[in-house]
Design a protein around this motif. Sequence first.
Motif, PDB file in Angstrom:
ATOM      1  N   ARG A 149      48.879  58.535  31.771  1.00 27.75           N
ATOM      2  CA  ARG A 149      47.409  58.494  31.772  1.00 27.75           C
ATOM      3  C   ARG A 149      46.921  58.596  33.208  1.00 27.75           C
ATOM      4  NH1 ARG A 149      46.274  55.442  26.951  1.00 27.75           N
ATOM      5  NH2 ARG A 149      46.995  56.897  25.388  1.00 27.75           N
ATOM      6  N   ILE A 197      37.994  43.315  40.440  1.00 31.80           N
ATOM      7  CA  ILE A 197      38.473  41.949  40.239  1.00 31.80           C
ATOM      8  C   ILE A 197      39.981  41.888  40.420  1.00 31.80           C
ATOM      9  CG2 ILE A 197      38.662  42.272  37.733  1.00 31.80           C
ATOM     10  CD1 ILE A 197      38.029  39.362  37.369  1.00 31.80           C
ATOM     11  N   LEU A 198      40.660  42.991  40.085  1.00 30.23           N
ATOM     12  CA  LEU A 198      42.111  43.042  40.248  1.00 30.23           C
ATOM     13  C   LEU A 198      42.517  43.014  41.710  1.00 30.23           C
ATOM     14  CD1 LEU A 198      43.156  45.698  37.609  1.00 30.23           C
ATOM     15  CD2 LEU A 198      43.430  43.235  37.502  1.00 30.23           C
ATOM     16  N   LYS A 201      49.100  47.678  31.338  1.00 26.45           N
ATOM     17  CA  LYS A 201      49.928  46.771  30.568  1.00 26.45           C
ATOM     18  C   LYS A 201      50.577  47.553  29.427  1.00 26.45           C
ATOM     19  CE  LYS A 201      47.910  43.167  32.618  1.00 26.45           C
ATOM     20  NZ  LYS A 201      48.576  42.372  33.621  1.00 26.45           N
ATOM     21  N   HIS A 230      43.195  47.059  29.146  1.00 27.37           N
ATOM     22  CA  HIS A 230      41.765  47.215  28.859  1.00 27.37           C
ATOM     23  C   HIS A 230      41.493  48.348  27.876  1.00 27.37           C
ATOM     24  CE1 HIS A 230      41.991  50.407  31.780  1.00 27.37           C
ATOM     25  NE2 HIS A 230      42.511  49.552  32.631  1.00 27.37           N
ATOM     26  N   GLU A 231      42.510  49.215  27.657  1.00 27.00           N
ATOM     27  CA  GLU A 231      42.337  50.259  26.660  1.00 27.00           C
ATOM     28  C   GLU A 231      42.774  49.803  25.274  1.00 27.00           C
ATOM     29  OE1 GLU A 231      43.837  54.240  27.337  1.00 27.00           O
ATOM     30  OE2 GLU A 231      43.913  53.676  29.440  1.00 27.00           O
ATOM     31  N   GLN A 277      42.869  39.507  42.837  1.00 31.21           N
ATOM     32  CA  GLN A 277      43.975  38.832  42.172  1.00 31.21           C
ATOM     33  C   GLN A 277      45.341  39.250  42.707  1.00 31.21           C
ATOM     34  OE1 GLN A 277      43.975  39.492  37.957  1.00 31.21           O
ATOM     35  NE2 GLN A 277      45.813  38.278  37.692  1.00 31.21           N
ATOM     36  N   LEU A 323      35.236  52.588  35.369  1.00 31.69           N
ATOM     37  CA  LEU A 323      35.406  51.147  35.162  1.00 31.69           C
ATOM     38  C   LEU A 323      35.498  50.440  36.505  1.00 31.69           C
ATOM     39  CD1 LEU A 323      38.095  50.720  32.392  1.00 31.69           C
ATOM     40  CD2 LEU A 323      35.684  50.166  32.261  1.00 31.69           C
ATOM     41  N   GLN A 344      37.207  47.770  38.488  1.00 36.13           N
ATOM     42  CA  GLN A 344      38.398  46.927  38.396  1.00 36.13           C
ATOM     43  C   GLN A 344      38.617  46.153  39.696  1.00 36.13           C
ATOM     44  OE1 GLN A 344      40.993  46.767  35.688  1.00 36.13           O
ATOM     45  NE2 GLN A 344      39.083  47.253  34.674  1.00 36.13           N
ATOM     46  N   GLY A 372      42.676  41.542  31.981  1.00 31.44           N
ATOM     47  CA  GLY A 372      43.322  41.906  33.248  1.00 31.44           C
ATOM     48  C   GLY A 372      43.744  40.682  34.041  1.00 31.44           C
TER      49      GLY A 372
END
Lengths: 278, 165
Positions: free
Chosen positions: B67, B127-128, A134, A178-179, B131, B123, B125, A199
Motif C-alpha cells: 500500500r 500523533i505517531l 499493523k 486505521h484501515e 509516540q 490523514l 498521523q 494507533g
Amino acid sequence: MKRRRINPKVVAFVAVLVLSLVLAFFTGWNRPWLTKPEALWQDLLAPLESGVTTITQAGKDFFEGFTKYNRTKEENLLLQKQVEELTGELYLLEEYRLENLRLRSLVNFEASFVDQRELLAAKVIGRNPSNWRKTFTINKGRIHGLQEGMAVVTTKGVVGRIGILGERSAEVLLILDHEGALGGMVQNTRFPGIVEGTGDDKIPLQMVQLPYDSLVREDDIIVTSGLGGIFPKGLPIGYVINIIPESNGLMKKAQLLPFVDFDRIEEVLIVLPEKGEE
Amino acid sequence: MHYFILAVLLFLSLTLETTVFDLFTFYGAKPDFLLILVLFYALFRGSIAGAKIGFIFGLAEDLLLGRFVGLNAATKMLIGYLAGFGERKLFKDNLILPLLVVFIGSILSHLIYIFFFSLVSGLNQFILFRQFALPLAAYNSLMGFIIYKPFSKYMTREFTSHRFK
C-alpha cells in the motif's frame, strides 16, 4: 546576466521524488489488485521469513522453558484443579447444548456461524517491517483458496481481514490498523458503532460515533455486528475500559481493549465463505 | 559483488524486521535497518549514491507492504540525499558522528514519512510522531552502533579495491 545552470541530477532527484509520491497516492487506499512484481517479491520473502520465525520461536520457547519453570509448576497445580471443576461443568453444558439444539430446531433458529462456516488454519510467519502499519503475513495464499477481505479470527476473537494476497502467503490487515475499521455492537444492549484502531499501543481500539445517550458502560463486551459483510455477526472484539465525550459534545467514544493478544498470535483461523455463497 | 552484498543486506534487513525484531520492540518501535544502511551508505558514497540506494531500499519495503507504494522510497531517497552531505565532513573512524547521523536521521525520516503520508492519504498521523520518534531514534542508534564497524570496514575495502584495480 549569466543564467544559473540547474544540475540535471537535482532535476532527476526531484522528479523521482514527486513520481514516487504520485504513485503512493494512487496505490493508497483499497487497492483491488496486486501487481506481478509485488506478489513475486512477497512470495520470495515468505519462505525466508517462515524459516527465521520458526527458529526464533524455537529459541524463545527453549529459554522460556527455564525462566518460567516455577510459574509453570504453580500453574499446573491450579490448572489440574480447574480441569476437575470444568469437567463437571462440561457435562452440564453438554446437556444445555443438546437442549439448545432441540429448542433451536423447534423455533427454526439460524445456527451460529461456527457451525456453518468452514475455518482454515494458518501460521503467522512475519510481522510488518514498518512501525506504522499493523499487519502480519501468514503462510496461506491464493492457492489455498484465500480471497481478499476474508475474516481472520482466533478462538479469542477477531484479528483482522485478508489484505494483500500472494500465491502462497497473504497479508492480514489487523483491526488495530486505521484501515481495519469494522462494525461492532455492544453485546448486551445490541447498540451499534464503528470500531477502529487508534494507533496507540496502550489503548489500541476505540468505538466511535456513539450518540451521547447510547447505552454503553465500562466492562461492556463489544462483538461484531455483521454489518459490512466481512465479519460474521457476534464475534468478540474487546471490552470497554473507558468512555470519553467527543469534542463536539453530541457524540462519545468508548476506548476498548481487544481480547486477542496481538503480540503473541502464532496461529490464526481464516473464515471461509459459506458454501454456495462465494 | 558489491551489488550482490547490498541485495543480501536488503533481504536480511527485511527478514529480520518482519520476524526477530517483532519480538524485541522498544516502546513499540522496532529498528529500521534499511534506514540505517541508507544513512551509512550515503555517508560513505555521497548524496547521489545515498538517494539511489534510499530509493531502491525504500521501494523494496513498499512493494512488500503493497500500500502507498513509493512512500518509503520517497522518504528514504530524500533522507539518503540529505545524509550524503555528511560525506567527507565526517571522520569515518569516529563513532560518535555516524551515530548522531542515525539518531537525527531517524527522527527526520520519521517526520518526513508522516508528512508525505499526510500528503498522499489526507490523514493526520502526527500523533505517531510523538509516540515513536525518540524510542525509534534510540533503537536505531543502538543498532547503528553494532552495524557501523563491520559496515565501515567493508565500505573502505570496497572503495580501495575499486580505486586501485
